[in-house]
Design a protein around this motif. Sequence first.
Motif, PDB file in Angstrom:
ATOM      1  N   TYR A 565       0.826  -1.204   0.000  1.00 16.87           N
ATOM      2  CA  TYR A 565       0.000   0.000   0.000  1.00 16.87           C
ATOM      3  C   TYR A 565       0.865   1.260   0.000  1.00 16.87           C
ATOM      4  CZ  TYR A 565      -3.588   3.363   1.382  1.00 16.87           C
ATOM      5  OH  TYR A 565      -4.435   4.441   1.432  1.00 16.87           O
ATOM      6  N   MET A 566       1.912   1.270   0.806  1.00 19.93           N
ATOM      7  CA  MET A 566       2.797   2.432   0.879  1.00 19.93           C
ATOM      8  C   MET A 566       3.480   2.699  -0.454  1.00 19.93           C
ATOM      9  SD  MET A 566       4.553   1.972   4.640  1.00 19.93           S
ATOM     10  CE  MET A 566       5.632   3.383   4.367  1.00 19.93           C
ATOM     11  N   THR A 567       3.886   1.621  -1.144  1.00 16.72           N
ATOM     12  CA  THR A 567       4.551   1.789  -2.437  1.00 16.72           C
ATOM     13  C   THR A 567       3.588   2.331  -3.483  1.00 16.72           C
ATOM     14  OG1 THR A 567       6.095  -0.018  -1.969  1.00 16.72           O
ATOM     15  CG2 THR A 567       5.782   0.593  -4.277  1.00 16.72           C
ATOM     16  N   ALA A 568       2.423   1.702  -3.605  1.00 13.83           N
ATOM     17  CA  ALA A 568       1.468   2.096  -4.652  1.00 13.83           C
ATOM     18  C   ALA A 568       0.892   3.487  -4.420  1.00 13.83           C
ATOM     19  CB  ALA A 568       0.344   1.066  -4.739  1.00 13.83           C
ATOM     20  N   GLU A 569       0.693   3.852  -3.154  1.00 15.96           N
ATOM     21  CA  GLU A 569       0.060   5.138  -2.839  1.00 15.96           C
ATOM     22  C   GLU A 569       1.071   6.233  -2.505  1.00 15.96           C
ATOM     23  OE1 GLU A 569      -3.076   5.833  -3.111  1.00 15.96           O
ATOM     24  OE2 GLU A 569      -3.768   3.813  -3.595  1.00 15.96           O
ATOM     25  N   ARG A 570       2.373   5.944  -2.688  1.00 10.23           N
ATOM     26  CA  ARG A 570       3.448   6.924  -2.490  1.00 10.23           C
ATOM     27  C   ARG A 570       3.446   7.504  -1.066  1.00 10.23           C
ATOM     28  NH1 ARG A 570       5.045   8.085  -7.925  1.00 10.23           N
ATOM     29  NH2 ARG A 570       3.476   7.278  -9.379  1.00 10.23           N
ATOM     30  N   ILE A 571       3.284   6.623  -0.085  1.00  9.75           N
ATOM     31  CA  ILE A 571       3.278   7.032   1.320  1.00  9.75           C
ATOM     32  C   ILE A 571       4.723   7.259   1.784  1.00  9.75           C
ATOM     33  CG2 ILE A 571       2.661   6.346   3.661  1.00  9.75           C
ATOM     34  CD1 ILE A 571       0.253   6.924   1.909  1.00  9.75           C
ATOM     35  N   LYS A 572       4.958   8.374   2.437  1.00  2.68           N
ATOM     36  CA  LYS A 572       6.302   8.722   2.906  1.00  2.68           C
ATOM     37  C   LYS A 572       6.510   8.416   4.386  1.00  2.68           C
ATOM     38  CE  LYS A 572       7.185  10.548  -1.140  1.00  2.68           C
ATOM     39  NZ  LYS A 572       8.058   9.838  -2.102  1.00  2.68           N
ATOM     40  N   ARG A 573       5.449   8.576   5.178  1.00  2.00           N
ATOM     41  CA  ARG A 573       5.576   8.401   6.627  1.00  2.00           C
ATOM     42  C   ARG A 573       4.497   7.457   7.135  1.00  2.00           C
ATOM     43  NH1 ARG A 573       6.380  13.579   5.335  1.00  2.00           N
ATOM     44  NH2 ARG A 573       4.155  14.034   5.563  1.00  2.00           N
ATOM     45  N   VAL A 574       4.823   6.705   8.167  1.00  2.00           N
ATOM     46  CA  VAL A 574       3.870   5.776   8.761  1.00  2.00           C
ATOM     47  C   VAL A 574       4.063   5.777  10.273  1.00  2.00           C
ATOM     48  CG1 VAL A 574       5.438   3.806   8.498  1.00  2.00           C
ATOM     49  CG2 VAL A 574       2.975   3.411   8.692  1.00  2.00           C
ATOM     50  N   HIS A 575       2.964   5.677  10.995  1.00  2.00           N
ATOM     51  CA  HIS A 575       3.071   5.540  12.451  1.00  2.00           C
ATOM     52  C   HIS A 575       1.944   4.643  12.949  1.00  2.00           C
ATOM     53  CE1 HIS A 575      -0.293   8.276  13.436  1.00  2.00           C
ATOM     54  NE2 HIS A 575       0.120   8.988  12.408  1.00  2.00           N
TER      55      HIS A 575
END
Length: 671
Positions: A565-575
């Motif tokens: 999900y982070m790769t496809a949606e270009r997510i930079k930060r996660v917590h």
Amino acid sequence: MFFRQNSVKLSLFLIIGILLGYYADTDPRIPLLGTSISLALLALIFTKKGKLLWFGTLAAITTMGIGFLAITMAQPNNQNDHYSHVHGAGPNQYLLQVQEVLKSNAYAHNYIGSIIEVNQKKTNGKILLSLKIDSVGTKLKPDDRISYYGNYSAISPPLNPHQFNYKNYLNNLGIYHRIPLETPFFQIRNELVTTSYGWAFGIREKITNALKNAAMGEKELGIVQALLLGQRTEVSAETINDYVNAGAIHILAVSGLHIGILLIILQFVLAPLKQIRHGQIIQLTLILLILWGYAFLAGFSASIVRAVAMFSFLAFAMSLNRPTNTFNILALSLFFILLIEPMFLFQVGFQMSYTAVFAILWIYPMLQKLWSPSNTYIKRIWQLMSVSIAAQLGVLPIALFYFHQFPGLFFLSNLAIVPFLGVILSMGIVVIALAMINFLPPALSFFYNEMITLLNNVVGWIGNQESFVFRGIPFDLAQVLLGYALLGCVLFLFSQRSAKRLLSSMVLLIFFQSYLLYANYNSQTKEEIIVLHQSRNTALFHRTGNTLAISTTDQNSIQHIQEDYMTAERIKRVHLDTLHNSYLLKDQLLYVLDSLGTYPPKSNRETLVLMTQSPKINLERFIDSVKPKFIIADGSNYRGAVQRWKQTCLQKKIPFHYTGEKGAFYFTLDD
């Protein structure tokens, strides 16, 4: 330039027609009528002189029509004897036959089968068979016939966002449904039926048993099966991951590299035949028979069919002693393969095989002109590096689109492996031949086993250099198209410098960068909450721009979903966040109803209810009291409870969403 060749043009128009037919999904009579008319006009214009422009235009339209018709006829809903048109509404009696053995998982042995009869009516069509482990005492094998009473089911799409779509993958193989083989609804029939699939499988089994008897190691045997027999089912996931990270996964798929080496070996071994009368024809005939026999033995995968077809054209051209244009040979093989099997176009391996070979033919000569060392050893190393660089550039956009990673040490693995691949394959053929006649010397078996061990160790070491494996690279279809357009313009500029080509390259570079900026901006403005499907677990993604907050009861179980999900949606930060009892969604309330069964507080907002951990409540009274707008049940609930809730919501006319059936639930806050 290669685009001027007719074979290349025809192949491109055929591909356009296949794409149009694939997405149009129309009645085959329409493209049949259109193609017939265009063929008739083409024949009429051919008899007239001075109509070259019209002839070329009509030839392009006709070729697109042929591609459109080919892909339309390949669709099951357009085949009258396909099993989907014969089965009844209730349980049916099926006669199945196993065609191919797939890789097993923890729960079942998987096979590709064909449906021969439905309720004693002749049918055709491929289907996925899943044999529950321990349902029978042994595995199935090709040509086994099975009686099954029941019905097939649709293959489920992925339940969570951006997971691998196994449904689409099987659809592109012509497989649309699945039959679970469970006792007592199926029976293996004692019928002796021999087909080409079973015969090839039997030969491979004899070869495998002969190598086992020759004390070949289990891990090494799996590599030999992949290298020489085109079967990767026995290669462990860890080994495959090493080859992927090292940029050497093509070694484990019988493809153009392997067939090219085999052709060179055959030409050398059969060279004395040229000295006899009609020896050249005999040599060519034997080479073609051996190449296609090898393709049959390896299971007729898309990569090997493409490779054997291309090298068959090359062998024929070489036997005529005529100057051959490799682009022409590649295009002809592509044309005839897609004409026969248009669905190959949508298979990842087929796409990567052709783009790699095409790139090598185009880019390799440029790199050799760029630098030609005088030292023989350095020259050989540069040639190998040039092939690797060309192939990687060719497949780079497709590889990033499908796998989102790039092996930084691909050139090192190719330098270490490719020069010795011919020796490994040649010796493997000798080892197999000697093992089949029980005449394999133990010393030769030991030496070959150690050679494969060394190959695995080298690949494993390169693949474990994690800092050189670049993962999580977002790359969508638009970037693939723009990437190939940009690469083509740069290569045209490199081959012949001009202001026009420089301007085209700069414009495409600006387009590529602009799209990247747009995609990043779009990801920053998006906000959504997703209820994932997880067995025995509750997990929510709250995405705000390029930041992702994860609320879950088990972080480890969603690791892969999170990464995809982070790769496809270009997510930079996660917590990480704790799972709250309620979430405020603008003017609506998302309430999490867990095992405690506590009712939400009175609210003027519309309430959506997420049911988790099988709360023991009377749902009718709950609905009457809370009056929810929507009810969602995730994978942490018991299936029996979910079915009861579904019926209750149906009676109460409340929308109900179970993630185990409909997949993850999306709540987009922009709505």
